[in-house]
Design an enzyme around this catalytic site. Structure first.
Site, short mmCIF file in Angstrom:
data_model
loop_
_atom_site.label_atom_id
_atom_site.label_comp_id
_atom_site.label_asym_id
_atom_site.label_seq_id
_atom_site.Cartn_x
_atom_site.Cartn_y
_atom_site.Cartn_z
N CYS A 177 23.95 -29.24 33.45
CA CYS A 177 22.88 -30.06 32.85
C CYS A 177 21.70 -30.24 33.80
CB CYS A 177 23.42 -31.45 32.45
SG CYS A 177 24.73 -31.40 31.21
N ARG A 178 21.89 -31.02 34.89
CA ARG A 178 20.76 -31.40 35.75
C ARG A 178 20.33 -30.31 36.72
NH1 ARG A 178 23.71 -36.69 37.82
NH2 ARG A 178 25.43 -35.23 37.45
N SER A 179 21.25 -29.77 37.51
CA SER A 179 20.80 -28.84 38.56
C SER A 179 20.27 -27.51 38.01
CB SER A 179 21.88 -28.62 39.63
OG SER A 179 23.07 -28.10 39.11
N ASN A 213 26.91 -28.50 37.23
CA ASN A 213 26.00 -27.35 37.29
C ASN A 213 25.72 -26.76 35.90
OD1 ASN A 213 25.86 -24.05 38.92
ND2 ASN A 213 24.22 -25.49 38.61
N ASP A 224 23.32 -38.83 34.96
CA ASP A 224 24.11 -37.79 34.29
C ASP A 224 23.90 -37.90 32.78
OD1 ASP A 224 26.07 -36.23 33.18
OD2 ASP A 224 27.70 -37.03 34.40
N CYS A 265 24.39 -30.79 41.31
CA CYS A 265 24.85 -31.91 40.48
C CYS A 265 26.37 -31.83 40.38
CB CYS A 265 24.16 -31.93 39.12
SG CYS A 265 24.50 -30.49 38.08
P1 4NP Z 1 25.68 -32.13 35.29
O1 4NP Z 1 26.31 -32.87 34.03
O2 4NP Z 1 26.42 -32.65 36.51
O3 4NP Z 1 24.25 -32.58 35.28
O4 4NP Z 1 25.86 -30.66 35.07
C1 4NP Z 1 27.68 -32.90 33.76
C2 4NP Z 1 28.27 -31.84 33.13
C3 4NP Z 1 29.62 -31.87 32.84
C4 4NP Z 1 30.37 -32.98 33.20
C5 4NP Z 1 29.76 -34.03 33.83
C6 4NP Z 1 28.41 -34.00 34.13
N1 4NP Z 1 31.72 -33.02 32.88
O5 4NP Z 1 32.37 -34.06 33.16
O6 4NP Z 1 32.29 -32.05 32.35
#
Ligand code: 4NP
Length: 151
Positions: A14-16, A12, A122, A9
């Protein structure tokens, strides 16, 4: 032979990490090596978001010991499948490729969904409901991906 699968993602956190936890729960270590990373280095070394840890724990999955790291060009050689969450992850991962063989390894995890889902959204800036939705989508996608790649 062990099939190596990398869940990707943006951050790294939230989703992955959730995707990694779900994939690990439904595979064994002889057949599958599962890891996750982000296309960015925004959260390098960080634990998963508390909301992802909490949703995973509700399903008896412990993701609390995972630590965020950034996707590297070497990953695309090492792993057999690179499964990304959305179109932005897809274009960032494809941009690291230097061969057709590498391009072929990268796919949206939602391609394996039985329900119509163009991407895993996201959830970072939203509420806990977004994380519940992400878990449900990932569970469907991972289950169907593993059904297609069963050993
Ligand atoms: P992820 O979510 O890609 O699912 O881990 C996010 C975590 C942090 C951010 C964006 C998406 N960020 O902009 O900091």
């Amino acid at each position: 032979m062990t099939t190596k699968v990398l869940m990707v993602c943006l951050g790294n956190i939230c989703r992955s990490p959730l995707a990694e936890g779900i994939m690990r729960k439904h595979t064994n270590k002889q057949d599958f090596l599962i890891d996750s990373c982000g296309t960015s280095n925004y959260h390098q070394g960080a634990a998963p978001d508390p909301r992802s840890i909490s949703i995973a724990a509700q399903h008896n999955i412990d993701i609390s010991k995972q630590r965020a790291r950034q996707l590297t060009p070497a990953d695309i050689d090492v792993f057999d499948y690179i499964l990304v969450m959305d179109e932005e992850n897809l274009s960032n991962a494809l941009a690291l490729c230097t061969s057709a063989a590498q391009l072929d390894k990268i796919a949206l995890i939602t391609n394996a969904s039985e329900i119509y889902a163009p991407r895993i959204p996201d959830p970072y800036y939203g509420g806990i409901d977004g994380f519940t939705h992400v878990y449900e989508l990932l569970h469907d996608c991972c289950k169907n991906w593993l059904k297609k790649h069963a050993k």
